[in-house]
Design a protein around this motif. Structure first.
Motif, mmCIF file in Angstrom:
data_model
loop_
_atom_site.group_PDB
_atom_site.id
_atom_site.type_symbol
_atom_site.label_atom_id
_atom_site.label_comp_id
_atom_site.label_asym_id
_atom_site.label_seq_id
_atom_site.Cartn_x
_atom_site.Cartn_y
_atom_site.Cartn_z
ATOM 1 N N ASP A 169 -4.485 66.672 32.270
ATOM 2 C CA ASP A 169 -4.117 67.242 30.749
ATOM 3 C C ASP A 169 -4.315 68.823 30.956
ATOM 4 O OD1 ASP A 169 -3.081 64.959 29.758
ATOM 5 O OD2 ASP A 169 -5.215 64.648 28.931
ATOM 6 N N ILE A 170 -5.419 69.201 31.517
ATOM 7 C CA ILE A 170 -5.663 70.489 31.595
ATOM 8 C C ILE A 170 -4.752 71.519 32.479
ATOM 9 C CG2 ILE A 170 -7.384 72.182 32.343
ATOM 10 C CD1 ILE A 170 -8.444 70.626 30.100
ATOM 11 N N GLY A 171 -4.305 71.071 33.625
ATOM 12 C CA GLY A 171 -3.227 71.589 34.499
ATOM 13 C C GLY A 171 -1.924 71.586 33.544
ATOM 14 N N THR A 172 -1.758 70.541 32.854
ATOM 15 C CA THR A 172 -0.470 70.645 31.913
ATOM 16 C C THR A 172 -0.472 71.687 30.730
ATOM 17 O OG1 THR A 172 -0.085 68.017 32.386
ATOM 18 C CG2 THR A 172 1.144 69.204 30.507
ATOM 19 N N ARG A 173 -1.525 71.790 30.342
ATOM 20 C CA ARG A 173 -1.483 72.897 29.295
ATOM 21 C C ARG A 173 -1.532 74.035 29.843
ATOM 22 N NH1 ARG A 173 -0.124 69.643 25.996
ATOM 23 N NH2 ARG A 173 -1.506 68.001 24.938
ATOM 24 N N ALA A 186 3.333 70.271 36.008
ATOM 25 C CA ALA A 186 2.112 69.842 36.177
ATOM 26 C C ALA A 186 1.987 68.179 36.254
ATOM 27 C CB ALA A 186 1.515 70.126 34.741
ATOM 28 N N GLY A 187 2.970 67.432 35.837
ATOM 29 C CA GLY A 187 2.936 65.952 35.881
ATOM 30 C C GLY A 187 3.276 65.719 37.736
ATOM 31 N N TRP A 188 4.507 66.507 38.200
ATOM 32 C CA TRP A 188 4.575 66.445 39.518
ATOM 33 C C TRP A 188 3.556 66.585 40.533
ATOM 34 C CZ3 TRP A 188 6.726 70.046 43.372
ATOM 35 C CH2 TRP A 188 7.347 69.317 44.372
ATOM 36 N N LEU A 189 2.737 67.639 40.261
ATOM 37 C CA LEU A 189 1.631 68.020 41.053
ATOM 38 C C LEU A 189 0.441 67.095 40.768
ATOM 39 C CD1 LEU A 189 2.009 71.686 40.929
ATOM 40 C CD2 LEU A 189 2.604 70.172 42.779
ATOM 41 N N GLY A 190 0.566 66.416 39.554
ATOM 42 C CA GLY A 190 -0.799 65.332 39.210
ATOM 43 C C GLY A 190 -1.865 66.417 38.641
ATOM 44 N N LEU A 191 -1.854 67.305 37.957
ATOM 45 C CA LEU A 191 -2.875 68.061 37.475
ATOM 46 C C LEU A 191 -3.604 67.633 36.230
ATOM 47 C CD1 LEU A 191 -1.095 71.749 38.266
ATOM 48 C CD2 LEU A 191 -2.569 70.480 39.498
ATOM 49 N N VAL A 207 12.267 78.743 25.467
ATOM 50 C CA VAL A 207 10.851 78.392 25.219
ATOM 51 C C VAL A 207 10.822 76.944 25.492
ATOM 52 C CG1 VAL A 207 9.090 78.131 23.580
ATOM 53 C CG2 VAL A 207 10.047 80.299 23.681
ATOM 54 N N GLY A 208 11.975 76.302 24.992
ATOM 55 C CA GLY A 208 12.032 74.878 25.058
ATOM 56 C C GLY A 208 12.033 74.357 26.690
ATOM 57 N N ALA A 209 12.907 75.087 27.393
ATOM 58 C CA ALA A 209 13.019 74.813 28.574
ATOM 59 C C ALA A 209 11.797 75.270 29.575
ATOM 60 C CB ALA A 209 14.127 75.772 29.371
ATOM 61 N N SER A 210 11.046 76.303 29.333
ATOM 62 C CA SER A 210 9.860 76.752 29.934
ATOM 63 C C SER A 210 8.871 75.734 29.795
ATOM 64 C CB SER A 210 9.516 78.281 29.661
ATOM 65 O OG SER A 210 9.467 78.384 28.435
ATOM 66 N N LEU A 211 8.654 75.121 28.481
ATOM 67 C CA LEU A 211 7.678 74.318 28.384
ATOM 68 C C LEU A 211 7.965 73.092 28.809
ATOM 69 C CD1 LEU A 211 7.012 74.731 24.309
ATOM 70 C CD2 LEU A 211 5.629 75.181 26.251
ATOM 71 N N ALA A 212 9.104 72.630 29.025
ATOM 72 C CA ALA A 212 9.549 71.317 29.773
ATOM 73 C C ALA A 212 9.323 71.693 31.270
ATOM 74 C CB ALA A 212 10.920 70.942 29.257
ATOM 75 N N PHE A 213 9.545 72.787 31.593
ATOM 76 C CA PHE A 213 9.236 72.898 33.021
ATOM 77 C C PHE A 213 7.883 72.905 33.321
ATOM 78 C CE2 PHE A 213 8.409 76.037 36.799
ATOM 79 C CZ PHE A 213 9.123 75.435 37.571
ATOM 80 N N GLY A 214 7.002 73.524 32.650
ATOM 81 C CA GLY A 214 5.620 73.360 33.018
ATOM 82 C C GLY A 214 4.985 71.969 32.791
ATOM 83 N N TRP A 215 5.412 71.274 31.665
ATOM 84 C CA TRP A 215 4.961 69.984 31.682
ATOM 85 C C TRP A 215 5.463 69.072 32.981
ATOM 86 C CZ3 TRP A 215 8.481 65.592 31.486
ATOM 87 C CH2 TRP A 215 7.752 64.632 31.090
ATOM 88 N N ALA A 216 6.534 69.090 33.494
ATOM 89 C CA ALA A 216 7.296 68.408 34.692
ATOM 90 C C ALA A 216 6.464 69.131 35.958
ATOM 91 C CB ALA A 216 8.815 68.785 34.785
ATOM 92 N N GLY A 259 1.377 76.955 29.003
ATOM 93 C CA GLY A 259 1.049 78.200 28.484
ATOM 94 C C GLY A 259 1.629 79.043 29.211
ATOM 95 N N LEU A 260 1.717 79.116 30.422
ATOM 96 C CA LEU A 260 2.399 80.059 31.345
ATOM 97 C C LEU A 260 3.862 80.087 31.033
ATOM 98 C CD1 LEU A 260 0.582 79.644 34.852
ATOM 99 C CD2 LEU A 260 0.336 81.518 33.173
ATOM 100 N N GLY A 261 4.438 78.723 30.811
ATOM 101 C CA GLY A 261 5.859 78.682 30.537
ATOM 102 C C GLY A 261 6.195 79.361 29.163
ATOM 103 N N LEU A 262 5.294 79.332 28.156
ATOM 104 C CA LEU A 262 5.524 79.709 26.767
ATOM 105 C C LEU A 262 5.329 81.313 27.039
ATOM 106 C CD1 LEU A 262 5.748 79.060 23.851
ATOM 107 C CD2 LEU A 262 3.129 79.270 23.693
#
Length: 82
Positions: A49-53, A42-47, A31-40, A57-60
């Motif tokens: 706050d909504i895109g990050t969530r 979304a940040g890389w793609l410039g999405l 769960v920690g790795a998938s949340l970190a991957f989702g955050w990274a 969520g998909l990673g969770l």
């Protein structure tokens, strides 16, 4: 590993505790790795706050699915019901 004879339907507590402990360890990592991957991602793609969530969520969801899969497979490999 020798199997001890138990009454039908009895819970093998040592096996259940071992499987649950491994599931907790694996779950926290997954769960920690998938949340970190989702955050990274979304940040890389410039999405924003909504895109990050959404990505988190998909990673969770994927992380929880991995925990459930592991627990079910471990229960088949080492039955905890006698």
């Amino acid at each position: 590993m020798s199997q001890t004879a138990t009454a039908p339907g009895r819970i093998r507590w040592t096996t259940l505790v071992t499987i649950a402990s491994a599931a907790i360890l694996l779950g926290s990592e997954t769960v920690g790795a998938s949340l970190a991957f989702g955050w990274a991602m979304a940040g890389w793609l410039g999405l924003g706050d909504i895109g990050t969530r959404i990505f988190e969520g998909l990673g969770l969801i994927l992380g929880v699915a991995a925990i459930v899969w592991f627990f079910r497979r471990a229960g088949r490999a080492e039955p905890w019901r006698g």
